[in-house]
Design a protein around this motif. Structure first.
Motif, mmCIF file in Angstrom:
data_model
loop_
_atom_site.group_PDB
_atom_site.id
_atom_site.type_symbol
_atom_site.label_atom_id
_atom_site.label_comp_id
_atom_site.label_asym_id
_atom_site.label_seq_id
_atom_site.Cartn_x
_atom_site.Cartn_y
_atom_site.Cartn_z
ATOM 1 N N TYR B 35 -2.700 -90.159 -65.965
ATOM 2 C CA TYR B 35 -3.960 -90.270 -66.503
ATOM 3 C C TYR B 35 -3.799 -89.471 -67.964
ATOM 4 O O TYR B 35 -3.451 -88.369 -67.765
ATOM 5 N N PHE B 90 -3.144 -85.701 -66.590
ATOM 6 C CA PHE B 90 -3.153 -85.653 -65.122
ATOM 7 C C PHE B 90 -2.273 -86.526 -64.369
ATOM 8 O O PHE B 90 -2.249 -88.029 -64.765
ATOM 9 N N LEU B 102 -7.828 -90.990 -54.838
ATOM 10 C CA LEU B 102 -6.553 -90.503 -55.590
ATOM 11 C C LEU B 102 -7.056 -89.103 -55.428
ATOM 12 O O LEU B 102 -8.065 -88.429 -55.344
ATOM 13 N N PHE B 104 -5.871 -85.771 -57.532
ATOM 14 C CA PHE B 104 -5.594 -85.269 -58.795
ATOM 15 C C PHE B 104 -4.949 -83.917 -58.882
ATOM 16 O O PHE B 104 -5.182 -82.928 -57.955
ATOM 17 N N GLY B 105 -3.850 -83.689 -59.459
ATOM 18 C CA GLY B 105 -3.395 -82.239 -59.912
ATOM 19 C C GLY B 105 -4.528 -81.424 -60.847
ATOM 20 O O GLY B 105 -5.413 -82.270 -61.354
ATOM 21 N N GLU B 106 -3.958 -80.487 -61.265
ATOM 22 C CA GLU B 106 -4.914 -79.790 -62.138
ATOM 23 C C GLU B 106 -4.675 -80.014 -63.577
ATOM 24 O O GLU B 106 -5.254 -79.367 -64.235
#
Lengths: 110, 113
Positions: B35, B90, B102, B104-106
């Motif tokens: 994203y 992201f 989902l 999410f990473g940072e």
């Protein structure tokens, strides 16, 4: 085209002042409505899944509800640590794309 | 900690350059999503992979490409960079197909000067 619209864009509350955030959606073959919380500089964090009209989910001071055209995130007696951007998203059942709204930035003042 | 790892966290580069963003999904997750988040557009879906294969595509520019490798990590390649590509990117992962839950990473913050 799938769309998710959130209102208001920003909301300021005093600690303990309850309110609601709105999410309206037009998503083809909606296969779920999802709420996320995002803190500054962080990735979104999953909160709730709602699948059908009338469904409700609760977590601490948050309660999410779903109707056929919109969802609400109710915040009861908020605390400053509830300050964040709350994102609503809809899952398109055909394309499997998760479409996000632009979010509501919530600020809770002590 | 979501278990999704993204590198680099910050990246500053010039217009016309190419960069690669890397993502390692949560252990056991086969789906990877990319994203883009900018201030005015919100979170925009770019592309999804499942077990190495492209599953869904959003409004991803032709200058952008992605892949998922056999070890399930994913890379997003951005080329011929423009000022407007400056954003947070992201990566997210999920354990099943057809889910909106989902992790999410940072994010990787890209600044194009």
């Amino acid at each position: 085209e799938d769309q998710v619209t959130q209102s208001p864009e920003a909301l300021r509350l005093q600690e303990g002042e309850s309110s609601s955030l709105n999410c309206s959606y037009t998503v083809s073959g909606l296969r779920g409505l999802f709420w996320y919380r995002q803190d500054p500089g962080k990735g979104p964090e999953f909160l709730f899944t709602l699948y059908s009209a009338g469904e409700e989910k609760e977590k601490e001071r948050l309660k999410a509800t779903l109707t056929k055209k919109e969802s609400f995130l109710h915040i009861t007696a908020p605390k400053p640590e509830d300050s964040a951007t709350y994102l609503c998203s809809g899952l398109d059942g055909g394309s499997e794309k998760l479409v996000f709204g632009k979010g509501t930035k919530l600020t809770v003042n002590p | 900690d979501s278990g999704v790892t993204q590198t680099p966290k910050h990246l500053i580069t010039a217009t016309g350059q190419r960069v690669t963003l890397r993502c390692s999904p949560r252990s056991g997750d086969l789906s990877v999503y990319w994203y883009q988040q900018s201030l005015d557009q919100g979170l925009q879906f770019l592309i999804q992979y499942y077990n190495g294969e492209e599953r869904a595509k959003g409004n991803i520019l032709e200058r952008f490409s992605a892949q998922q490798f056999p070890d399930l990590h994913s890379e997003l390649n951005l080329s011929s960079l423009e000022l407007g590509d400056s954003a947070l990117y992201f990566c997210a992962s999920a354990g099943t197909l057809g889910t909106g839950e989902l992790f999410f990473g940072e994010g990787s913050r890209l600044t194009v000067l």
